[in-house]
Every structure is written in structure tokens, then in C-alpha cells.
Motif scaffolding. Structure first.
Motif: not given
Ligand SMILES: Nc1ncnc2c1ncn2[C@@H]1O[C@H](COP(=O)(O)OP(=O)(O)OP(=O)(O)O)[C@@H](O)[C@H]1O
Ligand SMILES: [Mg+2]
Length: 194
Positions: A169-185
Motif C-alpha cells: 500500500r502507498c502509505r502516509k503518516g508513517i513518521v512524526d518527528w515533531l511529536t518524537r522530538l517534543e516528547s524528548q524535550g
């Protein structure tokens, strides 16, 4: 069968490396938009701030469409300028390559980018700039994301071929750098300098 695939993404994600391999695996041709601008003089001047050529998008578009017209088979169009020169009707799929922000920063600094310029580009990766641009131009249906982080060129090319051939399948929304970096401060490390 004529089939146009666009590979886009932030500078340094691996568009050119993967496009070259993909074109050869599919017995197609690799069209680098950046190379065309430089080698064919398809520019309208020099951007003093970026020290880079400003593409003449109209000329580039004509040129690329000519190549597509006269080519039978697969054409891999490499570069984020694609969204300015080809429309949805011209392409089969657009793949947005995504790369872990820390890795991307290393690539860009390693390439000799100034710290500020490297961070600006990493910020664009974190904020999904190329993804939004591709979806705006080509629509949800034709745009797929591929996370290239920690993958070999061969693995990434195979992933793309699997989507093109209808096996995955052609996929989207597979990465979320923003949330990851935010949660790591760590988000400010990347965005504060903008
Ligand atoms: N999957 C990968 N694994 C490891 N290294 C990679 C991978 N893909 C690309 N690279 C390396 O990352 C760097 C950037 O790749 P490349 O020049 O293909 O990026 P690009 O997206 O075309 O950049 P630009 O937008 O500036 O043209 C190169 O040094 C390349 O060798
Ligand atoms: Mg490139």
C-alpha cells in the motif's frame, strides 16, 4: 509502459542516490531536476542569499515534459522542484523520502552546509514541508511516504517498487518527528534558531 515517478524530500534525504538505483532497477531513466537546471542553463538568475541558481520553472517544466514525451518506460524524476514543474496528471506516484532529523543534520553538516542552513533544512524535514507540498500538488492518492532512516538504498528502492507494482500500500503518516522530538524535550534544539 510510460510511468513517471517523482522522488521528493528535504535536501540530503537521499533522493539522488535512490533515484539512480531505482531507475536502473526499473530499466528506466533518471532525471535530476537540479542537474538539468545547472547543465542546461534553465535558470533565471542567482539567489544571493542561498548562493544557488533560481530555476526557470517554466523552461524546466517544458524540458522535462519533452523528455517524458519521448521516453517509453519508467522515468524517475529526482528533486523537490518536481511539484513546480509537473502536475498530478503527469505522474503515477510521488514518493516523499523521510529521514531521521539527527541523521539528516549529520549528512548536511558532513556535506559542508553551514550550521544555520543545515538546521533550516532539518526544520523543514521536521515540519513535513515537502509532504504538504507534494499532497497539495498531486493529491492524497498519488503521494506516498518512505522512511529511509537506517535502510540500505536497495531496501528503499525495493519498498518503492513494491508500491508501484501494487504489492504494498502507498502509505502516509508513517513518521512524526515533531511529536518524537517534543516528547524528548529536544524540539527547541532544531526550531529555536529559525
Ligand atoms: N539509505 C541511505 N543510507 C545511508 N546513506 C545514504 C542513504 N541514502 C543516501 N545516503 C547518503 O546521504 C547523502 C545524501 O544523499 P543524496 O545526495 O542522494 O540526497 P539528495 O536528497 O539527493 O540531496 P539533494 O536534495 O541535496 O540533492 C549522500 O552522502 C548519500 O550517500
Ligand atoms: Mg540530489
Amino acid at each position: 509502459m510510460k510511468q513517471v515517478l517523482v522522488l521528493t524530500g528535504t535536501p540530503g534525504v537521499g533522493k539522488s542516490s535512490i533515484s539512480r538505483l531505482l531507475a536502473s532497477l526499473l530499466n528506466g531513466i533518471h532525471v535530476s531536476l537540479g542537474d538539468l537546471v545547472r547543465q542546461r542553463g534553465l535558470s533565471s538568475g542567482l539567489d544571493p542569499e542561498r548562493q544557488a541558481l533560481i530555476a526557470d520553472e517554466e523552461l524546466l517544466s517544458k524540458h522535462v515534459k519533452e523528455i517524458i514525451k519521448k521516453t517509453d518506460g519508467c522515468i524517475v524524476v529526482d528533486g523537490h522542484l518536481a511539484t513546480s514543474v509537473l502536475g498530478a496528471k503527469d505522474i503515477a506516484f510521488a514518493f516523499v523520502l523521510r529521514r531521521d532529523p539527527d541523521d539528516l543534520l549529520n549528512v548536511l553538516v558532513g556535506r559542508g552546509f553551514a550550521e544555520r542552513k543545515a538546521r533550516e533544512n532539518v526544520a523543514a524535514e521536521i515540519l513535513d514541508v515537502c509532504l504538504f507540498d507534494a499532497v497539495e500538488t498531486y493529491g492524497e492518492g498519488k503521494v506516498c511516504e518512505v522512511d529511509v532512516s537506517d535502510k540500505s538504498l536497495q531496501d528503499v528502492a525495493n519498498e518503492i517498487i513494491s508500491v508501484v507494482s501494487g504489492q504494498s500500500r502507498c502509505r502516509k503518516g508513517i513518521v512524526d518527528w515533531l511529536t518524537r522530538l517534543e516528547s524528548q524535550g529536544r524540539l527547541d534544539d532544531f526550531l529555536a534558531s529559525l
